[in-house]
Design a protein around this motif. Structure first.
Motif, PDB file in Angstrom:
ATOM      1  N   VAL A  23       0.817  -1.211   0.000  1.00  8.54           N
ATOM      2  CA  VAL A  23       0.000   0.000   0.000  1.00  8.54           C
ATOM      3  C   VAL A  23       0.855   1.267   0.000  1.00  8.54           C
ATOM      4  O   VAL A  23       0.566   2.199  -0.760  1.00  8.54           O
ATOM      5  CB  VAL A  23      -1.021  -0.018   1.159  1.00  8.54           C
ATOM      6  CG1 VAL A  23      -1.777   1.303   1.262  1.00  8.54           C
ATOM      7  CG2 VAL A  23      -2.006  -1.172   0.969  1.00  8.54           C
ATOM      8  N   PRO A  24       1.932   1.375   0.804  1.00  4.58           N
ATOM      9  CA  PRO A  24       2.750   2.593   0.740  1.00  4.58           C
ATOM     10  C   PRO A  24       3.306   2.881  -0.657  1.00  4.58           C
ATOM     11  O   PRO A  24       3.346   4.036  -1.085  1.00  4.58           O
ATOM     12  CB  PRO A  24       3.871   2.332   1.751  1.00  4.58           C
ATOM     13  CG  PRO A  24       3.253   1.394   2.739  1.00  4.58           C
ATOM     14  CD  PRO A  24       2.363   0.494   1.906  1.00  4.58           C
ATOM     15  N   ALA A  25       3.704   1.852  -1.389  1.00  4.78           N
ATOM     16  CA  ALA A  25       4.214   2.051  -2.748  1.00  4.78           C
ATOM     17  C   ALA A  25       3.097   2.521  -3.679  1.00  4.78           C
ATOM     18  O   ALA A  25       3.335   3.345  -4.573  1.00  4.78           O
ATOM     19  CB  ALA A  25       4.849   0.773  -3.275  1.00  4.78           C
ATOM     20  N   MET A  26       1.882   2.015  -3.488  1.00  2.09           N
ATOM     21  CA  MET A  26       0.747   2.478  -4.284  1.00  2.09           C
ATOM     22  C   MET A  26       0.480   3.950  -3.987  1.00  2.09           C
ATOM     23  O   MET A  26       0.300   4.758  -4.902  1.00  2.09           O
ATOM     24  CB  MET A  26      -0.504   1.639  -3.970  1.00  2.09           C
ATOM     25  CG  MET A  26      -0.416   0.205  -4.432  1.00  2.09           C
ATOM     26  SD  MET A  26      -1.715  -0.870  -3.753  1.00  2.09           S
ATOM     27  CE  MET A  26      -3.176  -0.144  -4.475  1.00  2.09           C
ATOM     28  N   LEU A  27       0.454   4.301  -2.705  1.00  2.00           N
ATOM     29  CA  LEU A  27       0.146   5.671  -2.301  1.00  2.00           C
ATOM     30  C   LEU A  27       1.175   6.664  -2.825  1.00  2.00           C
ATOM     31  O   LEU A  27       0.829   7.808  -3.143  1.00  2.00           O
ATOM     32  CB  LEU A  27       0.064   5.770  -0.771  1.00  2.00           C
ATOM     33  CG  LEU A  27      -1.082   5.015  -0.105  1.00  2.00           C
ATOM     34  CD1 LEU A  27      -0.933   5.053   1.415  1.00  2.00           C
ATOM     35  CD2 LEU A  27      -2.433   5.565  -0.531  1.00  2.00           C
ATOM     36  N   ALA A  28       2.422   6.255  -2.933  1.00  2.00           N
ATOM     37  CA  ALA A  28       3.484   7.148  -3.409  1.00  2.00           C
ATOM     38  C   ALA A  28       3.236   7.620  -4.837  1.00  2.00           C
ATOM     39  O   ALA A  28       3.751   8.660  -5.246  1.00  2.00           O
ATOM     40  CB  ALA A  28       4.834   6.441  -3.311  1.00  2.00           C
ATOM     41  N   LEU A  29       2.417   6.888  -5.586  1.00  2.00           N
ATOM     42  CA  LEU A  29       2.144   7.224  -6.978  1.00  2.00           C
ATOM     43  C   LEU A  29       0.921   8.110  -7.154  1.00  2.00           C
ATOM     44  O   LEU A  29       0.624   8.548  -8.266  1.00  2.00           O
ATOM     45  CB  LEU A  29       1.950   5.928  -7.778  1.00  2.00           C
ATOM     46  CG  LEU A  29       3.156   4.997  -7.810  1.00  2.00           C
ATOM     47  CD1 LEU A  29       2.761   3.623  -8.307  1.00  2.00           C
ATOM     48  CD2 LEU A  29       4.256   5.600  -8.665  1.00  2.00           C
ATOM     49  N   LEU A  30       0.203   8.389  -6.059  1.00  2.01           N
ATOM     50  CA  LEU A  30      -1.080   9.084  -6.132  1.00  2.01           C
ATOM     51  C   LEU A  30      -0.995  10.542  -5.730  1.00  2.01           C
ATOM     52  O   LEU A  30      -0.273  10.901  -4.801  1.00  2.01           O
ATOM     53  CB  LEU A  30      -2.101   8.411  -5.206  1.00  2.01           C
ATOM     54  CG  LEU A  30      -2.326   6.916  -5.359  1.00  2.01           C
ATOM     55  CD1 LEU A  30      -3.386   6.451  -4.377  1.00  2.01           C
ATOM     56  CD2 LEU A  30      -2.694   6.558  -6.778  1.00  2.01           C
ATOM     57  N   ASP A  31      -1.789  11.382  -6.392  1.00  2.81           N
ATOM     58  CA  ASP A  31      -2.003  12.761  -5.984  1.00  2.81           C
ATOM     59  C   ASP A  31      -2.867  12.767  -4.722  1.00  2.81           C
ATOM     60  O   ASP A  31      -3.619  11.819  -4.478  1.00  2.81           O
ATOM     61  CB  ASP A  31      -2.724  13.510  -7.117  1.00  2.81           C
ATOM     62  CG  ASP A  31      -2.835  14.990  -6.852  1.00  2.81           C
ATOM     63  OD1 ASP A  31      -1.846  15.708  -7.093  1.00  2.81           O
ATOM     64  OD2 ASP A  31      -3.921  15.427  -6.393  1.00  2.81           O
ATOM     65  N   ASP A  32      -2.780  13.810  -3.920  1.00  2.00           N
ATOM     66  CA  ASP A  32      -3.617  13.905  -2.715  1.00  2.00           C
ATOM     67  C   ASP A  32      -5.101  13.898  -3.040  1.00  2.00           C
ATOM     68  O   ASP A  32      -5.919  13.466  -2.229  1.00  2.00           O
ATOM     69  CB  ASP A  32      -3.283  15.163  -1.913  1.00  2.00           C
ATOM     70  CG  ASP A  32      -1.917  15.073  -1.243  1.00  2.00           C
ATOM     71  OD1 ASP A  32      -1.411  13.943  -1.044  1.00  2.00           O
ATOM     72  OD2 ASP A  32      -1.357  16.138  -0.917  1.00  2.00           O
TER      73      ASP A  32
END
Length: 122
Positions: free
Chosen positions: A17-26
């Motif tokens: 999940v942290p790696a997925m979140l790193a790719l996302l805009d807020d």
């Protein structure tokens, strides 16, 4: 765009999940539209994180495989095969240990190097 999508799918398959979140805009718009389980929509990274973490317990393993993609600089349509093994019984009647196989399409949009929309249709 292609590398970002591959990184997202790699993180998804690894339940990272942290790696997925790193790719996302807020302000990520995430939609999951399914014939079998309805529609889920989130509009922030925090909401996305909540459902991403909740879904980890549903599957003992899961995997997305890209079949075909159409890419531009800021958007993409990707045909995906999805395979998973359920880790628990689900409200829709599926049982722990069952295999789930779907084919779907995911739409991705990026701005300033981050995904601002991911829409999954299956």
């Amino acid at each position: 765009m292609e590398e970002a999508i591959l990184n997202y799918i790699k993180a998804y398959n690894a339940k990272d999940v942290p790696a997925m979140l790193a790719l996302l805009d807020d302000q990520i718009l995430f939609e999951n539209v399914s014939n079998s389980s309805g529609t889920t929509v989130t509009t922030t990274k925090e909401e996305f994180e909540t459902i991403a973490r909740q879904s980890l317990s549903y599957f003992s393993e899961r995997k997305q495989i890209i079949r075909f993609s159409v890419l531009s600089e800021e958007s993409a349509a990707v045909e995906i095969d999805y395979q998973a093994t359920l880790a628990q019984d689900l409200p829709n009647g599926l049982k722990a240990g069952q295999q789930v196989q779907l084919r779907g399409v995911s739409l991705f949009e990026r701005r300033n190097g981050k995904f601002v929309r991911i829409s999954d249709y299956s």
